[in-house]
Design a protein around this motif. Sequence first.
Motif, PDB file in Angstrom:
ATOM      1  N   MET A   1     -22.359  10.534 -24.007  1.00 57.45           N
ATOM      2  CA  MET A   1     -21.823   9.358 -23.314  1.00 57.45           C
ATOM      3  C   MET A   1     -21.216   9.791 -21.985  1.00 57.45           C
ATOM      4  O   MET A   1     -20.974  10.965 -21.734  1.00 57.45           O
TER       5      MET A   1
ATOM      6  N   VAL B   1     -17.654   1.536 -23.984  1.00 58.78           N
ATOM      7  CA  VAL B   1     -17.861   2.325 -22.772  1.00 58.78           C
ATOM      8  C   VAL B   1     -17.013   3.596 -22.825  1.00 58.78           C
ATOM      9  O   VAL B   1     -17.413   4.644 -22.329  1.00 58.78           O
ATOM     10  N   GLN B   2     -15.816   3.498 -23.446  1.00 59.90           N
ATOM     11  CA  GLN B   2     -14.905   4.650 -23.498  1.00 59.90           C
ATOM     12  C   GLN B   2     -15.244   5.632 -24.610  1.00 59.90           C
ATOM     13  O   GLN B   2     -14.598   6.678 -24.716  1.00 59.90           O
ATOM     14  N   THR B   3     -16.193   5.318 -25.470  1.00 58.55           N
ATOM     15  CA  THR B   3     -16.444   6.139 -26.662  1.00 58.55           C
ATOM     16  C   THR B   3     -16.668   7.608 -26.302  1.00 58.55           C
ATOM     17  O   THR B   3     -17.425   7.928 -25.394  1.00 58.55           O
ATOM     18  N   PHE B   4     -15.976   8.467 -27.047  1.00 64.00           N
ATOM     19  CA  PHE B   4     -16.160   9.895 -26.801  1.00 64.00           C
ATOM     20  C   PHE B   4     -15.932  10.711 -28.080  1.00 64.00           C
ATOM     21  O   PHE B   4     -16.876  11.269 -28.648  1.00 64.00           O
TER      22      PHE B   4
ATOM     23  N   THR C   1     -26.940   6.267 -21.582  1.00 65.29           N
ATOM     24  CA  THR C   1     -26.673   6.386 -23.019  1.00 65.29           C
ATOM     25  C   THR C   1     -25.490   5.504 -23.410  1.00 65.29           C
ATOM     26  O   THR C   1     -25.531   4.793 -24.419  1.00 65.29           O
ATOM     27  N   SER C   2     -24.423   5.544 -22.577  1.00 74.55           N
ATOM     28  CA  SER C   2     -23.253   4.699 -22.859  1.00 74.55           C
ATOM     29  C   SER C   2     -23.652   3.225 -22.854  1.00 74.55           C
ATOM     30  O   SER C   2     -23.211   2.440 -23.706  1.00 74.55           O
TER      31      SER C   2
ATOM     32  N   THR D   1     -23.368   0.967 -26.009  1.00 75.90           N
ATOM     33  CA  THR D   1     -22.435  -0.160 -25.965  1.00 75.90           C
ATOM     34  C   THR D   1     -23.140  -1.473 -26.309  1.00 75.90           C
ATOM     35  O   THR D   1     -22.633  -2.267 -27.107  1.00 75.90           O
TER      36      THR D   1
END
Lengths: 331, 353
Positions: free
Chosen positions: A283, A263-266, A110-111, A115
């Motif tokens: 993610m 990639v870091q999305t949260f 998903t990430s 991305t």
Amino acid sequence: MTTAPASNLLARLGRFIAELPGAPMALVERVIGTSRMAYVFILPNILFFGLFVFLPIGIDIYYSFTGGTALFPSQRPGVGGLQYHYLADCKNFYDPSSCREDYFWRGMWTSLKFTLIQVSVMVLVSLATALVLNMKIRARGFFRAVYFFPVLLSPVVVALVWKWILQPQGLLNAAIVGMGGQPILFLADAGWAMFWAIFVSVWAHTGFYTLILLAGLQAIPRDIYEAADMDGTRPLRQLVRLTLPLLWPNLLVVLVLVTIRGVQTFDEVFALTGGGPGTATMMIVQYIYTTAFASQVPDYGLAAAASVVLGLLLLVLTLTQLWLTRRRGAT
Amino acid sequence: MAALELHSIAKAYGRVSVLHDISLAVADGEFVVLVGPSGCGKSTLLRVIAGLESASDGQIRLDGQDVTRLAAAERGLAMVFQSYALYPHMSVRQNIAFALENMRLPKAEIARRVQSASEMLRLEPYLERRPGALSGGQRQRVAIGRAIVRDPKIFLFDEPLSNLDAELRVATRKELAALHARIGGTMIYVTHDQVEAMTLANRIVVLRAGRIEQIGTPLELYNQPCNEFVAGFIGSPRMNFIPVTAAEAGQVQVGAARFALAAAGALAAGDKATLGIRPEHIDLAPQGGDLEVEVNLIEQLGGETFVYGVLGDGSEVTMRSEGQSAIKRGDKVGISLQRQHVHLFGADGLALR
């Protein structure tokens, strides 16, 4: 001039404070030598980084080789590379449901999807916005500010604002119903949820990247465009042959930053969709958070191992950026 | 190559007018230099001709055709910028070929033209380098090469030598003159340096505050300046200006001295005027002479000597003499003015003849 003695006293006090470290520093210098004094000056920052950056990294790596549910390191039994083995235990890496830790792989995929799409959309939107804001348009300052405002908002606030707009009885559905349509469950449909996760993320951050690209555009000398005008260069060719190559260093910075942050999305997506529906917008960082802190049986070891994997991934991306920028600097 | 006509060109930015009623005809193959002090509008005029700025009023004609409303690219002119404005990410070859690619010329033709221009400008060893790896003089030649290959109707130069050091400036100036002689193109050249103007131009246009002061060949401007401004601007060191009062019967009075001048016939007794005389037209006169000067500075250049001094009325005077001089600071020397080279300007600054 009645204040003269007072200001004199203040000046002496200031001088006293300023000279206070003089004697001890001189002593240190005599002991370790002038050439090593630089280390004394960077020591406070090193300590700060050590405490809040390097120490947690070390602890995380240590945890990734331990098991059990205990919090304190001393109570955690060593398990070797078992956590990594669990993460990699897959029959088919392209099919998360065949994996022992299927949520980890779902989060990864998903990430990756998020991305890839978000990077392309973000770069295109920021570039287009920067190009327009760099033109001589009316109220240019106003528009530059407007595009930057979302950057100032906290990610959770952004998510909540959009949640109100997108929920079943939200603004957008009210408008759809008002125009005679059927309400759409934007956040309960896997496709729509991913669309809005990307949309909101682009909306919230595009201003920042626009700013970087705008700065790059303004650094291109105007007379180069005038020379291109004299040379009879058509607008599209001007964009492709002059603007984009000259903007490349800034574009590269944006590309790498967007990728790393993608990639870091949260927080944003988690507050908007909670990772749902199902795991459609979950993610990798959400997987780590849930595994360590939000599941009934916290599994710190597995979460730590997943963090190390994510960290290595980001390291590769960052090194790629350094390599690309240095290679460009060398030519 | 083409002829250019400007008819009553005006340019204003909002309420600020920078060009007023500029009319000028440049013949095919002519080298015209626009010269004037900073802010006189010379660069703006060049940009209006180029099409980078639009004229607020008036008409621009190229070979009789009205191009006032045409975009820069459609006018078929080429410009060499003060900063050179080379494309920094392209090699010299790509820089020179860029405009030709825009014109969609066949590859063989582009290669031929780039080759011929780079031979002419001695750029062959640098064709694969980027502008950042070239010296100022080489960049300058690339900028000229970029203009030449297009075979433009007119070459426009915007202070092209101002970023070069003194020695290179002189060398490049000579090259430009040779280039004009070889390709015979119409060239319009902007500079604030009157030496460049004098050495390069067929005709010079002197501008001040957005207006044309005088148009003429270099020697016309030197010998017959139409007003005090042009007289002071053309020639180095600049012309000396001495306030005089008209006396009776074609004579002028400077302090206690009085002497006859043909141009003074136009003045009535008591009129104020300004006498102009170039440093090279003053002779030292050991016995008397027209005026007495107290010397306060001497510059010995070997082949020539500049003597600076003050007249009795406080006016400063510069004199140039051939060879070396034994005069010392503090000496009082007599000077005589070469009558045929004396200029007289009325109270309005216009030349009296």
